[in-house]
Design an enzyme around this catalytic site. Structure first.
Site, PDB file in Angstrom:
ATOM      1  N   LYS A 178      -6.494  -4.993  -3.085  1.00  0.00           N
ATOM      2  CA  LYS A 178      -7.115  -5.666  -1.934  1.00  0.00           C
ATOM      3  C   LYS A 178      -8.149  -4.756  -1.275  1.00  0.00           C
ATOM      4  O   LYS A 178      -7.884  -3.577  -1.061  1.00  0.00           O
ATOM      5  CB  LYS A 178      -6.026  -6.103  -0.935  1.00  0.00           C
ATOM      6  CG  LYS A 178      -5.220  -4.973  -0.323  1.00  0.00           C
ATOM      7  CD  LYS A 178      -4.104  -5.560   0.531  1.00  0.00           C
ATOM      8  CE  LYS A 178      -3.310  -4.545   1.300  1.00  0.00           C
ATOM      9  NZ  LYS A 178      -4.045  -3.644   2.187  1.00  0.00           N
ATOM     10  N   CYS A 181      -1.970  -2.461   7.828  1.00  0.00           N
ATOM     11  CA  CYS A 181      -1.905  -3.408   6.708  1.00  0.00           C
ATOM     12  C   CYS A 181      -0.666  -4.284   6.723  1.00  0.00           C
ATOM     13  O   CYS A 181      -0.713  -5.437   6.282  1.00  0.00           O
ATOM     14  CB  CYS A 181      -2.045  -2.658   5.385  1.00  0.00           C
ATOM     15  SG  CYS A 181      -3.723  -1.997   5.185  1.00  0.00           S
ATOM     16  N   ASP A 208       0.798  -1.243   0.000  1.00  0.00           N
ATOM     17  CA  ASP A 208       0.000   0.000   0.000  1.00  0.00           C
ATOM     18  C   ASP A 208       0.824   1.284   0.000  1.00  0.00           C
ATOM     19  O   ASP A 208       0.486   2.247   0.699  1.00  0.00           O
ATOM     20  CB  ASP A 208      -0.968  -0.007   1.198  1.00  0.00           C
ATOM     21  CG  ASP A 208      -1.928  -1.186   1.169  1.00  0.00           C
ATOM     22  OD1 ASP A 208      -1.839  -2.019   0.249  1.00  0.00           O
ATOM     23  OD2 ASP A 208      -2.768  -1.284   2.078  1.00  0.00           O
TER      24      ASP A 208
HETATM   25  C1  C5J Z   1      -3.007   0.561   5.491  1.00  0.00           C
HETATM   26  C2  C5J Z   1      -4.724   1.755   6.659  1.00  0.00           C
HETATM   27  N1  C5J Z   1      -2.530   0.384   4.273  1.00  0.00           N
HETATM   28  N2  C5J Z   1      -3.904   2.147   7.624  1.00  0.00           N
HETATM   29  N3  C5J Z   1      -4.278   1.062   5.580  1.00  0.00           N
HETATM   30  O1  C5J Z   1      -2.342   0.340   6.466  1.00  0.00           O
HETATM   31  O2  C5J Z   1      -5.898   2.043   6.706  1.00  0.00           O
END
Ligand code: C5J
Length: 223
Positions: free
Chosen positions: A132, A165, A27
């Site tokens: 995802k 994540c 991400d």
């Molecule tokens: C991720 C989030 N990528 N913190 N998403 O960690 O909402």
């Protein structure tokens, strides 16, 4: 092919075969790392995450040079929000909700500029991108099947955010039998305390979820 490599790590050395190891970038999206995206809309200071970019760029270059499998993930939802549980949509008091139009496009929607990976770490030909809908990379994606098909048994995990994540993915991977090394300077949190404790949690109890090392120790181990 290269012989197994050993990285100095916590709680003890991490040994991996580059042929069966994937570098996973979780991400690293504009929505989390740049102003005007999802992360900022939740009240976060995005500058907290930006320190991951340079070390991760060096790791990505090194992984490409040795031919490691590279897999990127992106958190996001279909334009019609059919893969977005109401519980996720309504949680918190965000200024912009998922699907709303922000300065970089619709927040956390697949295909929008803000939902894509930052320029510094853009995928190249041959690298997979897993979209995802959840926090973990395995939930409702082809990630697990992709790892199985490629014979991957170890993951070098990077990205954001450490306690959300990254942790969810490492926990999912650990339960599925993967060996995970988390690179401490290539994962980032909006909360310095969470960063420190989340890394402790991975390596505690003899490596309950995996291993932790700074990227310099991985780079030192690569041929
Ligand atoms: C991720 C989030 N990528 N913190 N998403 O960690 O909402």
């Amino acid at each position: 092919s290269i012989a197994p490599l050993t990285v100095s790590a916590r709680p003890y050395d991490f040994t991996f075969d580059p042929a069966t190891t994937a570098l996973v970038l979780i991400d690293m999206q504009r929505d989390f790392l740049e102003p005007g995206g999802f992360g900022e809309s939740l009240g976060n200071d995005v500058s907290q995450l930006r320190g991951t970019i340079e070390p991760l760029r060096a790791v990505l270059a090194a992984a490409r040079a040795v031919g490691l499998t590279v897999i990127h993930t992106r958190e996001g939802h279909l334009p019609d929000l059919s893969d977005l549980p109401p519980a996720k949509l309504h949680r918190g008091n965000a200024t912009l909700r998922i699907g709303d139009v922000g300065p970089k496009g619709r927040i956390l929607i697949r295909g929008e500029y803000g939902q894509d990976i930052i320029d510094e770490l853009a995928p190249i030909d041959g690298e997979s991108v897993i979209d995802k809908p959840g926090k973990g990379a395995f939930h409702a994606t082809a990630f697990g099947d992709m790892l199985t098909a490629r014979g991957i048994t170890s993951l070098i995990v990077t990205g954001v955010t450490t306690e959300v994540c990254v942790h969810t993915t490492v926990r999912e991977a650990n339960d599925r039998g993967y060996e995970c090394l988390v690179l401490s300077d290539c994962v980032g949190s909006y909360f310095p305390e969470f960063q420190r404790v989340a890394l402790e949690m991975v390596a505690a109890q003899g490596g309950i979820f995996g291993w932790v090392a700074p990227s310099a120790d991985l780079l030192a181990a690569l041929p």
